[in-house]
Design an enzyme around this catalytic site. Structure first.
Site, PDB file in Angstrom:
ATOM      1  CB  SER A 103      -6.544   3.831  -6.103  1.00 37.87           C
ATOM      2  OG  SER A 103      -6.704   3.901  -4.263  1.00 37.87           O
ATOM      3  CE1 TYR A 163      -6.086   3.038  -9.845  1.00 42.59           C
ATOM      4  CE2 TYR A 163      -3.433   3.021  -8.843  1.00 42.59           C
ATOM      5  CZ  TYR A 163      -4.953   3.320  -9.401  1.00 42.59           C
ATOM      6  OH  TYR A 163      -5.043   4.718  -9.713  1.00 42.59           O
ATOM      7  CG  ASN A 186       2.142   0.029   0.173  1.00 47.15           C
ATOM      8  OD1 ASN A 186       3.015  -0.756   0.336  1.00 47.15           O
ATOM      9  ND2 ASN A 186       1.203   0.647   0.436  1.00 47.15           N
ATOM     10  CB  THR A 187      -2.151  -1.523  -5.239  1.00 49.66           C
ATOM     11  OG1 THR A 187      -2.580  -2.100  -4.368  1.00 49.66           O
ATOM     12  CG2 THR A 187      -2.089  -2.315  -6.429  1.00 49.66           C
ATOM     13  CB  CYS A 230      -2.782  -1.802   1.439  1.00 50.13           C
ATOM     14  SG  CYS A 230      -4.341  -0.542   0.930  1.00 50.13           S
ATOM     15  CB  THR A 231      -1.373   4.592   1.818  1.00 54.04           C
ATOM     16  OG1 THR A 231      -1.908   4.404   0.148  1.00 54.04           O
ATOM     17  CG2 THR A 231       0.930   3.895   1.123  1.00 54.04           C
TER      18      THR A 231
HETATM   19  N1  DGL Z   1      -4.216   3.180  -1.198  1.00 52.13           N
HETATM   20  C1  DGL Z   1      -3.470   1.468  -2.313  1.00 52.13           C
HETATM   21  C2  DGL Z   1      -2.115   0.804  -1.468  1.00 52.13           C
HETATM   22  O1  DGL Z   1      -1.191   0.776  -0.872  1.00 52.13           O
HETATM   23  C3  DGL Z   1      -4.215   1.183  -2.617  1.00 52.13           C
HETATM   24  C4  DGL Z   1      -6.138   0.449  -2.338  1.00 52.13           C
HETATM   25  C5  DGL Z   1      -7.038   0.674  -3.357  1.00 52.13           C
HETATM   26  O2  DGL Z   1      -7.014   0.987  -4.671  1.00 52.13           O
HETATM   27  O3  DGL Z   1      -6.955  -0.842  -3.553  1.00 52.13           O
HETATM   28  O4  DGL Z   1      -2.271   0.302  -1.831  1.00 52.13           O
END
Ligand code: DGL
Length: 267
Positions: A14, A45, A78-79, A191-192
């Site tokens: 995202s 996201y 991850n999301t 979360c990345t």
């Molecule tokens: N980087 C994303 C993850 O790993 C999402 C962050 C977001 O857009 O809320 O979940």
């Protein structure tokens, strides 16, 4: 099927979070051509519904694959992975690697048998996380907390903005203040975006905590999925593509260059 040596690896998130996945992949495959795609128009996201993510992500990946013809797509989020990986795989005819919360390594390494999963709100409520916890950490207390503010902190850090230390402190408190939190020794950064602010999390922790994430494992998976394929002889500048370009994206330019992403485009 033969893969052209200049066919890129496509990373998708995202926002800037996927850079924490790109970094170890660049070490493993230093001349791999890179396209890094961020859905800035859909960011964030973590506060979206499952239905929105499941509809949005495969459609975007389809457009990106058509434009850049990658050899492999990496959902560096991850999301998106916990919700939409199967839909993306069904929609694309190239291999797709996802990002799975590092719950298995956390269960293997936690001495206190209490570990935390720090992700977005959307990720920490996924049945997929329940399944990983049941499969690998059945004898552990698995605490979960979602933080949208920590995602924003990572974006702000890469824009070079001053950071509020309370954000990392509050995110950790969300785990530490739960029953069993006083015994937690390990935190899965699910979360990345969060490995990008690991230093801020470590500084905010009231005692040393081990932070785990999946970047190195995904780099190994990418190397395995592309083994035997040709690569360029030397690295070429990578491309960052955004679904919406604005002033905030311009501020990311120096950080993106540090990850080898010298070109910025709009999708
Ligand atoms: N980087 C994303 C993850 O790993 C999402 C962050 C977001 O857009 O809320 O979940």
């Amino acid at each position: 099927m033969t893969v052209a040596s200049d066919a890129p690896i496509l990373f998708f998130d995202s926002g800037v979070g996927g850079l924490s996945i790109l970094a170890p992949a660049r070490i493993a495959l230093p001349t791999a051509p890179i396209v890094y795609a961020a859905d800035s128009a859909g960011f964030p996201y973590g506060t979206k519904s499952e239905a929105e993510i499941a509809a949005r992500v495969p459609a975007l990946l389809g457009r990106l694959v058509e434009r850049y013809r990658p050899r492999l797509a990496v959902i560096a989020c991850n999301t998106a992975s916990t919700i939409a990986l199967q839909h993306v795989r069904a929609a694309l005819d190239i291999p797709v690697a996802g990002t799975v919360p590092a719950i298995k390594p956390a269960a293997l390494q936690s001495k206190s048998r209490v570990f935390g999963v720090l992700g977005t709100d959307a990720t920490v409520r996924q049945p997929y996380v329940d399944r990983l916890a049941a499969e690998h950490g059945a004898d552990c207390t698995v605490l979960r907390h979602g933080s949208a503010a920590l995602v924003q902190l990572a974006e702000a850090k890469l824009r070079g903005e001053p950071l509020d230390p309370a954000v990392a402190r509050d995110a950790l408190s969300g785990l530490l203040n739960q029953p069993g939190g006083d015994r937690m020794d390990t935190v899965v950064l699910a979360c990345t975006h969060f490995p990008l602010v690991e230093a801020e999390l470590a500084a905010a922790a009231p005692r040393p905590l081990a932070f785990l994430h999946g970047g190195e494992g995904i780099a190994r998976r990418i190397a395995w999925l592309t083994q035997g394929q040709d690569w360029p002889a030397s690295p070429a500048p990578g491309t960052a593509v955004f679904t919406r370009l604005d002033q905030g994206i311009e501020l990311l330019r120096p950080a993106l260059a540090g990850y080898g992403l010298a070109r910025i485009e709009a999708l």
